[in-house]
Design an enzyme around this catalytic site. Structure first.
Site, mmCIF file in Angstrom:
data_model
loop_
_atom_site.group_PDB
_atom_site.id
_atom_site.type_symbol
_atom_site.label_atom_id
_atom_site.label_comp_id
_atom_site.label_asym_id
_atom_site.label_seq_id
_atom_site.Cartn_x
_atom_site.Cartn_y
_atom_site.Cartn_z
ATOM 1 N N TYR A 114 0.836 -1.199 0.000
ATOM 2 C CA TYR A 114 0.000 0.000 0.000
ATOM 3 C C TYR A 114 0.875 1.255 0.000
ATOM 4 O O TYR A 114 1.980 1.259 0.555
ATOM 5 C CB TYR A 114 -0.884 0.042 1.253
ATOM 6 C CG TYR A 114 -1.994 -0.966 1.275
ATOM 7 C CD1 TYR A 114 -3.231 -0.688 0.693
ATOM 8 C CD2 TYR A 114 -1.816 -2.205 1.887
ATOM 9 C CE1 TYR A 114 -4.261 -1.612 0.723
ATOM 10 C CE2 TYR A 114 -2.842 -3.137 1.927
ATOM 11 C CZ TYR A 114 -4.057 -2.835 1.332
ATOM 12 O OH TYR A 114 -5.065 -3.761 1.361
ATOM 13 N N TYR A 153 -0.086 -10.202 0.229
ATOM 14 C CA TYR A 153 1.022 -9.714 1.051
ATOM 15 C C TYR A 153 1.001 -10.390 2.419
ATOM 16 O O TYR A 153 -0.047 -10.810 2.917
ATOM 17 C CB TYR A 153 0.955 -8.187 1.206
ATOM 18 C CG TYR A 153 -0.329 -7.655 1.804
ATOM 19 C CD1 TYR A 153 -0.532 -7.609 3.186
ATOM 20 C CD2 TYR A 153 -1.339 -7.173 0.977
ATOM 21 C CE1 TYR A 153 -1.708 -7.110 3.725
ATOM 22 C CE2 TYR A 153 -2.517 -6.679 1.508
ATOM 23 C CZ TYR A 153 -2.700 -6.648 2.880
ATOM 24 O OH TYR A 153 -3.870 -6.160 3.416
ATOM 25 N N ARG A 163 -2.422 -12.324 3.259
ATOM 26 C CA ARG A 163 -3.746 -11.875 2.855
ATOM 27 C C ARG A 163 -3.943 -12.170 1.377
ATOM 28 O O ARG A 163 -3.052 -11.948 0.561
ATOM 29 C CB ARG A 163 -3.885 -10.367 3.084
ATOM 30 C CG ARG A 163 -3.879 -9.987 4.549
ATOM 31 C CD ARG A 163 -5.210 -9.375 4.990
ATOM 32 N NE ARG A 163 -6.363 -10.152 4.606
ATOM 33 C CZ ARG A 163 -7.525 -9.617 4.208
ATOM 34 N NH1 ARG A 163 -7.669 -8.309 4.126
ATOM 35 N NH2 ARG A 163 -8.546 -10.374 3.898
ATOM 36 N N HIS A 166 -6.963 -8.506 -2.746
ATOM 37 C CA HIS A 166 -8.288 -7.951 -2.460
ATOM 38 C C HIS A 166 -8.306 -6.451 -2.702
ATOM 39 O O HIS A 166 -7.275 -5.788 -2.697
ATOM 40 C CB HIS A 166 -8.702 -8.249 -1.010
ATOM 41 C CG HIS A 166 -7.807 -7.620 0.008
ATOM 42 N ND1 HIS A 166 -6.601 -8.168 0.393
ATOM 43 C CD2 HIS A 166 -7.926 -6.464 0.734
ATOM 44 C CE1 HIS A 166 -6.025 -7.399 1.294
ATOM 45 N NE2 HIS A 166 -6.799 -6.355 1.516
ATOM 46 N N HIS A 168 -10.483 -3.079 -1.244
ATOM 47 C CA HIS A 168 -11.439 -2.552 -0.275
ATOM 48 C C HIS A 168 -12.452 -1.670 -1.000
ATOM 49 O O HIS A 168 -12.087 -0.888 -1.884
ATOM 50 C CB HIS A 168 -10.718 -1.724 0.783
ATOM 51 C CG HIS A 168 -9.704 -2.492 1.569
ATOM 52 N ND1 HIS A 168 -10.012 -3.163 2.732
ATOM 53 C CD2 HIS A 168 -8.379 -2.705 1.355
ATOM 54 C CE1 HIS A 168 -8.927 -3.749 3.203
ATOM 55 N NE2 HIS A 168 -7.919 -3.486 2.392
#
Length: 244
Positions: A114, A153, A163, A166, A168
């Site tokens: 991110y 990640y 995870r 995905h 959000h």
């Protein structure tokens, strides 16, 4: 409306939601409430009204994550990764579209990182990718984003916990207090069933409401694959939403 004739109101199935205290999802333990939740029987005006997004001015590339981060920076490169289209409809429990509502999304880049100061994963940042977008649904409830497929990640929930890929997604209701947040996973990802966050759900059908489906009919040849992710705000076909 004729669409609703013969239909009945269906209360949200609370059994789909994970219990507040879920030790398998370690960072949720400290956030789990120690006191019973309080029901607001007399909400204030600010909790039941506005904002109205119909007149919100959008930038030309707000929903195009391939282009929106480089605007105003003098950059002309494109993000690294698999180019995809994410699209779908926002509807109520009876299939009625939810028009002119704000849909926001945020995600990691193709390497699983991110653009956030607290993300210290060793994958590099992409200088041409910001990882955020927004759009308004049209008259029929449709929304659309062009982006890069995010990478999985690791996170410190366990010794080797990852995870799934995905995105959000946030959907605004008729007031700020009715904002709903969920995640779109990708069809066929083997990390989905072993993710500690996903495993807090009691019903496999709840998990399936958060899976985007490959849609070749809306893919662009030699350019982008498309994933359809419809969002149902409540009722028996509701999309699972996070407790926020």
């Amino acid at each position: 409306m004729p669409l609703n004739k013969g239909k009945r109101f269906v209360e949200r199935d609370r059994s789909w939601h994970p219990v507040a205290y879920t030790p398998g999802y370690k960072t949720a333990v400290a956030r789990s409430p120690s006191q019973p939740l309080v029901s607001l029987q007399s909400p204030s005006i600010s909790e039941v009204s506005g904002p109205d997004f119909r007149h919100l001015r959008m930038g030309p590339h707000d929903n195009d994550l391939l282009l929106n981060y480089r605007e105003g920076k003098g950059q002309d490169g494109l993000p690294v990764g698999e180019r995809i289209i994410m699209f779908g409809r926002v509807t109520d429990q009876f299939g009625k579209p939810v028009p002119h509502t704000l849909v926001e999304m945020w995600q990691a880049n193709a390497g699983g990182r991110y653009r956030h100061k607290k993300d210290q994963y060793l994958a590099p940042l992409d200088p041409n990718f910001g990882g955020v977008g927004r759009c308004l649904t049209d008259e029929d409830g449709w929304y659309r984003f062009r982006t890069i497929k995010p990478g999985p990640y690791p996170w410190p929930n366990g010794i080797n916990t990852w995870r799934p890929s995905h995105i959000h997604v946030s959907v605004m209701g008729p007031s700020v207090s009715t904002r709903l947040i969920t995640q779109m996973y990708f069809e066929g990802d083997p990390l989905i069933p072993i993710c500690p966050i996903v495993r807090t759900l009691n019903d496999p059908e709840a998990v399936q409401t958060m899976v985007g489906r490959l849609d070749m009919a809306h893919s662009r040849p030699m350019d982008c694959l498309a994933y359809r992710f419809d969002i149902v705000t409540r009722g028996e076909l509701q999309t699972y939403f996070e407790n926020v």
